[in-house]
Design a protein around this motif. Structure first.
Motif: not given
Length: 243
Positions: A114, A118-122, A125, A153-154, A156-157, A159
């Motif tokens: 993941s 670069g998985v983006r998970i709304p 955020r 992942l947090y 990454l999402n 920013g």
């Protein structure tokens, strides 16, 4: 060479690699070291040792960067993790070893994959994302020793820049691994093993600091991810084979 010293050298090598990676990139001790430690010591002791090593190397890195920690942003992460660590410990203590090995290997592979994609998970955020990521990370850290990818992942999402991520990841590593260790018994290892582990942690911290000055960040992170993916795949294969 005695079996005790052979085991100490193997453990030291794994810890040295994990500590170097952690000091180089700000995260990665557990991803690199957990599969090897679990294969050598079994899931229970391997995960506990991974928690301890990750906490120590995070504290070493944090000593030089604690002023850049964003405490307000970290509170939801660490509180959520504190709530799920006991559940992770409870699950790990009750699963048969083959299932736990397979679960740890699968968790590493999915988490690393993941991050690599670069998985983006709304849902990951703002404050809600911090709570979700912290809860997932606390459970995975306590049960499998690999809580870092959920926080990655947090970040990454959300920013976060690398400069923001590293000190906060080290702070989180200290806290969540302290929670995880408090929920478990220490591993039963020989004096040579503890000597090798302690030496490897200090040497890895020094080596990682030197490498950080000469290694492009993107290349370092990609190497860590492939190492972690390979280790996770081997652990998953052993778990499935022994079912």
């Amino acid at each position: 060479m005695s079996a005790a010293w052979s085991l100490a050298l193997l453990l030291g090598g794994i810890v040295l690699l994990g500590a170097s990676v952690q000091r180089l990139t700000g995260m990665g001790f557990a991803l690199v070291a957990a599969p090897g430690l679990v294969l050598l010591l079994g899931p229970a002791q391997g995960v506990v040792l991974c928690n301890g090593g990750a906490g120590v190397i995070s504290a070493i890195g944090l000593a030089a960067s604690w002023r850049r920690v964003r405490l307000a942003a970290m509170v939801p992460l660490v509180v959520a993790a504190a709530c799920t660590v006991p559940l992770g410990s409870w699950v790990a203590a009750r699963l048969p070893e083959p299932w736990l090995l397979a679960g740890i290997g699968a968790a590493v592979c999915v988490a690393v994959g993941s991050v690599m994609l670069g998985v983006r998970i709304p849902a990951l955020r703002a404050r809600r994302g911090a709570v979700v990521a912290g809860a997932a990370s606390g459970f995975m850290n306590s049960s499998a020793g690999v809580g870092g990818p959920a926080v990655s992942l947090y970040a990454l999402n959300a920013g976060w820049t690398v400069a923001e991520f590293v000190p906060n990841a080290q702070f989180y590593g200290v806290v969540v691994n302290a929670f995880s260790l408090a929920a478990k018994s220490p591993p039963h290892l020989s004096a040579p093993a503890w000597t090798g582990i302690g030496t490897a942690l200090l040497a890895g911290a020094a080596l990682g600091r030197v490498l950080a000055a000469h290694t492009p960040e993107r290349q370092a992170k990609r190497a860590v991810q492939w190492l972690a993916l390979a280790g996770g795949a081997v652990t998953l294969a052993k778990g499935l084979y022994t079912l």
